[in-house]
Enzyme design. Structure first.
Site, PDB file in Angstrom:
ATOM      1  CE  LYS A 233      -4.457  -1.849   1.460  1.00 36.06           C
ATOM      2  NZ  LYS A 233      -5.520  -1.573   2.470  1.00 36.06           N
ATOM      3  NE  ARG A 268      -8.162  -8.453   0.789  1.00 38.25           N
ATOM      4  CZ  ARG A 268      -7.783  -7.714  -0.480  1.00 38.25           C
ATOM      5  NH1 ARG A 268      -6.919  -6.818  -0.163  1.00 38.25           N
ATOM      6  NH2 ARG A 268      -8.543  -7.795  -1.650  1.00 38.25           N
TER       7      ARG A 268
END
Length: 293
Positions: A233, A268
């Site tokens: 991210k 995740r």
């Protein structure tokens, strides 16, 4: 809306939780069946590509496969239920047929997509809106009796970056998750179906994401497990000055260690093998905390 068959009815010999659930940090492998996801858009649009990636991730140690056919990156356009289902159902059905024992999650905020996915063999629903976007979602989950990930978010893909305003991000994220959980319980969902996700990158700045990671222990509510999705991210790129998402693997690994230390139930990730190795090593360095009642 007709009620889907319960996952436990389809496969009564299996629990809908990974082996070692709540005794270690389990891995959720991301398979984006989209042309526009932020780090791997277009790679798994074809059915054979998605099935091959599922095989790779399961072999590398994924405990759950998370299939998504709607990009939720900042600025992404919403494609609607029909297009989501056109993308999602063929690979989902093939993966379920080829890997009958695999746990499969579907990443959607639309109840018609979740319903069709459960009927096609999905085990979990991963809703980034925690039921905000579609009022039919929570009643559907209650009827299905399946695990559901309730994620903290604000707005949608086009507005969330403007909504990252908090006085105390940890407290307000927790309060947001509490509110969505109370709504879910009123809809008939059981507490033991629920997984919380603080929503890294969703209406949070880089600094707010880091604060959430530093305060993970403050986000738990009793026995509700936590899922964290840091993989590749933007906030990792900000810290490391790394603009390429695929080059953020070591930053993701550092977050994986923190999640293991904090007793996070699910991580995740896109890069299953290195995160599986990271978690195995991390687990040798500290005892995983016992789940709280």
């Amino acid at each position: 809306m007709d009620s889907p068959a319960l996952p436990t009815t389809r496969r009564p010999d299996r629990r809908p939780w990974p082996e070692g659930w709540r005794r270690r940090t389990t891995l959720m492998g991301v398979i984006n069946i989209t042309p526009d996801s932020f780090s791997d858009g277009g790679r798994f649009l074809q059915v054979d590509q998605a099935v091959s990636q599922a095989a790779i991730q399961l072999r590398q140690g994924a405990d759950v496969l998370d299939l998504g056919a709607q990009s939720t990156r900042p600025g992404a356009s919403e494609v609607g239920a029909d297009e989501e289902l056109r993308r999602l159902l063929p690979p989902l059905r093939r993966i379920r047929k080829r890997f009958p024992e695999a746990l499969i999650s579907v990443d959607t905020f639309l109840a018609p997509v979740a319903e069709a996915a459960l009927e096609a063999g999905a085990d979990w629903v991963n809703d980034i809106s925690a039921g905000r976007r579609d009022p039919a979602m929570l009643p559907l989950i209650a009827e299905a009796g399946c695990p559901v990930v309730l994620m903290h978010s604000r707005g949608n893909s086009r507005t969330m970056d403007q909504l990252a305003v908090y006085d105390d991000v940890i407290q307000e994220v927790r309060e947001g998750l509490e509110e969505r959980t109370n709504t879910a319980l009123k809809a008939g969902i059981r507490t033991d179906q629920i997984i919380w996700d603080p929503g890294l990158g969703f209406a949070k700045t880089a600094e707010q994401n880091l604060q959430l990671l530093k305060g993970l222990e403050q986000l738990s509510r009793g026995s509700i497990p936590l899922l964290v999705g840091p993989s590749r991210k933007r906030f990792i790129g900000t810290v490391l000055d790394e603009p390429k998402p695929k080059a953020r693997i070591w930053g993701t690994a550092a977050v994986a260690c923190r999640c293991s230390q904090a007793g996070i139930a699910v991580l995740r990730v896109h890069d299953v093998r290195p995160m599986h190795q990271t978690l195995r090593m991390a687990a040798t360095l500290w005892s995983w905390p016992e789940p709280r009642d």
